[in-house]
Structures are given as structure tokens and as C-alpha cells.
Design a protein around this motif. Structure first.
Motif, short mmCIF file in Angstrom:
data_model
loop_
_atom_site.label_atom_id
_atom_site.label_comp_id
_atom_site.label_asym_id
_atom_site.label_seq_id
_atom_site.Cartn_x
_atom_site.Cartn_y
_atom_site.Cartn_z
N ASP A 79 -27.22 28.69 -72.91
CA ASP A 79 -26.79 29.92 -72.26
C ASP A 79 -26.65 29.73 -70.76
O ASP A 79 -25.71 30.26 -70.13
CB ASP A 79 -27.80 31.04 -72.55
CG ASP A 79 -27.81 31.44 -74.02
OD1 ASP A 79 -26.80 31.19 -74.70
OD2 ASP A 79 -28.84 31.99 -74.48
N ALA B 127 -23.44 27.82 -70.07
CA ALA B 127 -22.25 28.66 -70.24
C ALA B 127 -22.08 29.60 -69.04
O ALA B 127 -20.95 29.81 -68.56
CB ALA B 127 -22.36 29.46 -71.53
N ALA B 128 -23.18 30.16 -68.55
CA ALA B 128 -23.10 31.06 -67.40
C ALA B 128 -22.65 30.31 -66.16
O ALA B 128 -21.81 30.80 -65.38
CB ALA B 128 -24.47 31.71 -67.16
N VAL C 115 -20.84 27.52 -66.00
CA VAL C 115 -19.43 27.14 -66.15
C VAL C 115 -18.52 28.33 -65.84
O VAL C 115 -17.51 28.20 -65.13
CB VAL C 115 -19.17 26.61 -67.58
CG1 VAL C 115 -17.67 26.45 -67.82
CG2 VAL C 115 -19.88 25.27 -67.78
N ALA C 116 -18.88 29.51 -66.36
CA ALA C 116 -18.06 30.70 -66.12
C ALA C 116 -18.01 31.04 -64.63
O ALA C 116 -16.94 31.37 -64.09
CB ALA C 116 -18.61 31.88 -66.92
N LEU C 117 -19.14 30.96 -63.94
CA LEU C 117 -19.16 31.25 -62.51
C LEU C 117 -18.35 30.24 -61.70
O LEU C 117 -17.59 30.62 -60.79
CB LEU C 117 -20.61 31.28 -62.01
CG LEU C 117 -21.42 32.53 -62.41
CD1 LEU C 117 -22.88 32.33 -62.06
CD2 LEU C 117 -20.86 33.77 -61.70
N ASP D 102 -15.85 28.53 -62.73
CA ASP D 102 -14.43 28.78 -62.99
C ASP D 102 -13.92 29.95 -62.13
O ASP D 102 -12.80 29.89 -61.59
CB ASP D 102 -14.22 29.10 -64.47
CG ASP D 102 -14.32 27.86 -65.34
OD1 ASP D 102 -14.26 26.74 -64.80
OD2 ASP D 102 -14.47 28.00 -66.58
N GLN D 103 -14.74 30.99 -62.00
CA GLN D 103 -14.32 32.13 -61.19
C GLN D 103 -14.24 31.77 -59.71
O GLN D 103 -13.34 32.22 -59.00
CB GLN D 103 -15.30 33.30 -61.39
CG GLN D 103 -15.24 33.90 -62.79
CD GLN D 103 -16.18 35.07 -62.93
OE1 GLN D 103 -16.03 36.09 -62.23
NE2 GLN D 103 -17.16 34.94 -63.82
N SER E 37 -11.07 29.77 -59.19
CA SER E 37 -9.84 30.57 -59.27
C SER E 37 -9.71 31.55 -58.10
O SER E 37 -8.66 32.19 -57.93
CB SER E 37 -9.81 31.35 -60.59
OG SER E 37 -10.85 32.33 -60.60
#
Length: 260
Positions: free
Chosen positions: A226, A229-230, A232-234, A236-237, A240
Motif C-alpha cells: 500500500d 502504491a501511494a 508511485v501515485a504521488l 506520478d502527480q 505531471s
């Protein structure tokens, strides 16, 4: 006179004719049957003895080659030397379990299987340990696999993707080592490549440093998937432009991530 040896007069007088009878077949006695059984048993024993010799002592089924599969950092010769299987040894006499035990003592080997390859080879299949981190212990820099095993030393740069790890007592049963390695293993390859170092003093305070200077507070070794995953998502944001870069990303509670 006819071909039967009788004259015309003989036939006219009705003289008896001698008919040739087949020779009587000799009766099979118990002694004959016993002899045949003994001969059959002797023949079977001879065949078994020949087969045993072919398997146990014949050069026809002996080791001519020792093939090594799976070795990458180790050389095939290193593995063959460790296995200790001599050419010319009858295949049936090769102790595959002893050969496996000898190869398993190589620090770089995670698992090994030795098998006979009829009619004349032995196949040694090894799975080598994959380095995840590099640690410094007593002045020696050692590669560490995902299980915390220190298996090889390095003097120059470690292999690509191997993260410098700072823990007090690196070992497979050390909580800090296990927690830090669990964090690194949980990260996908592209994110792990951004990790410049990992530090842990206990199993509860893992911290990762990214190459751009960002500090990731990982915390305990639990919920590694978990947390990964958190993170990686941050990232990516941030990449971007949806989020501003942060000096610190705290994923120790993956449901409530904090950026500072």
C-alpha cells in the motif's frame, strides 16, 4: 516294381504294407523341467549382472560432461568445481544430494538442483541471489539479497538498481534490515531506480532518499504494498505537474499521506 518296393504280384496277393511311423517324442520328465528352470534362472541372472555392471561400473554410462545452467555472476567452472563431480564416474554412483550441498555453500547461490542426464552428463541448475541493496559492515561493502543475506563483496560501484542501505546490524534476522529491504522490494523497478539510499535503525523507522533530494518517510515494514502504491501515485502527480514537489513525502500511513 513300384516306387513303394512292392511288385505287381505282391499287390495282387494283398501282402501287408509297412507304413513308416514318426519317431516317438521323448517324454518330458521332471528332471528336464527342472533343468530348463535352472538354465532360465541362470540366463536371467546373467542379464541382471550385465545390466548392473553397465549401470554401476561401465564407462558407457559414465559422466562425460557436467553442464551448468543459470549461472550469471558465477562462472560455470566455479560451479563445476564446487559440485565435485569427476568425469568418468558412473552416473548411478553420482551422489546428487552431496553435489547439491557443495554448490549450495557458494554464497551467491540461492538454490541448486543437480540431476543425471542420461546417458553421459550431469546437469547443475543454479538460481543465483539477486542483489537489492549494498551495505557496509566492518569496513566491507557487501551485496544483500531480498532475504537479507550478505552474499558478495564489492569494491567499486554496485550493480545498477542496487540501493545503498544503512542499518546497524545487517543480517537476515535483523528487523531493520528486513523492514528496509521490504520497502525496496515493494517498489516497482522504475521507482527503485530513483532511490539514492535507505536508512533504518529499527524495524519501525525506514526512510528512503530519492535522487532529487526528496525524503520518503516509510515508517514500519508493514503495509509495504500500500505504501509503494501511494508513493508511485504521488510521484506520478508530481511528474505531471498536478502536485508541487515536496521535500518530504510521508507514506507511513498510506491512507493519509502527508507532503511537507
Amino acid at each position: 516294381m513300384s516306387r513303394t518296393g512292392r511288385t505287381t504280384a505282391d499287390r495282387e496277393r494283398g501282402a501287408p504294407v509297412e507304413v513308416a511311423r514318426p519317431a516317438r517324442r521323448r517324454r518330458d520328465t521332471p528332471r528336464d523341467r527342472r533343468r530348463r528352470r535352472l538354465l532360465g534362472a541362470a540366463a536371467a541372472l546373467a542379464v541382471l549382472a550385465l545390466a548392473g555392471w553397465a549401470l554401476w561400473a561401465s564407462p558407457l554410462l559414465s559422466v562425460r560432461t557436467v553442464r551448468v545452467d543459470g549461472a550469471t555472476t558465477l562462472t560455470a567452472e566455479q560451479v563445476r568445481t564446487a559440485a565435485g563431480v569427476a568425469e568418468g564416474t558412473p552416473l548411478l554412483r553420482v551422489d546428487v544430494e552431496a553435489a547439491e550441498a557443495r554448490v549450495a555453500r557458494l554464497p551467491q547461490v540461492a538454490s541448486v538442483q543437480v540431476a543425471r542426464g542420461w546417458p553421459g552428463s550431469v546437469v547443475v541448475t543454479v538460481v543465483e541471489r539477486r542483489p537489492v541493496a549494498v551495505v557496509t559492515d566492518a569496513g566491507t561493502r557487501s551485496l544483500v539479497d531480498a532475504g537479507g543475506v550478505l552474499f558478495d563483496t564489492v569494491t567499486g560501484d554496485p550493480p545498477a538498481g542496487v540501493v545503498p542501505l544503512d542499518v546497524p546490524s545487517p543480517a537476515p534476522d535483523d528487523p531493520a534490515t528486513r523492514a528496509a529491504l521490504g520497502a525496496l522490494v515493494a517498489l516497482p523497478g522504475e521507482v527503485r531506480a530513483q532511490v539514492a539510499g535507505a536508512v533504518a535503525t529499527t524495524g519501525e523507522d525506514v526512510t528512503l532518499s530519492l535522487a532529487d533530494g526528496t525524503v520518503v518517510v516509510w515508517g514500519a515494514g508493514t503495509d509495504a504494498e500500500d505504501k509503494a502504491a501511494a508513493l508511485v501515485a504521488l510521484l506520478d502527480q508530481v511528474a505531471s505537474g498536478a502536485l508541487e514537489p515536496a521535500a518530504t513525502i510521508d507514506v507511513s500511513a498510506p491512507d493519509a499521506v502527508v507532503l511537507r
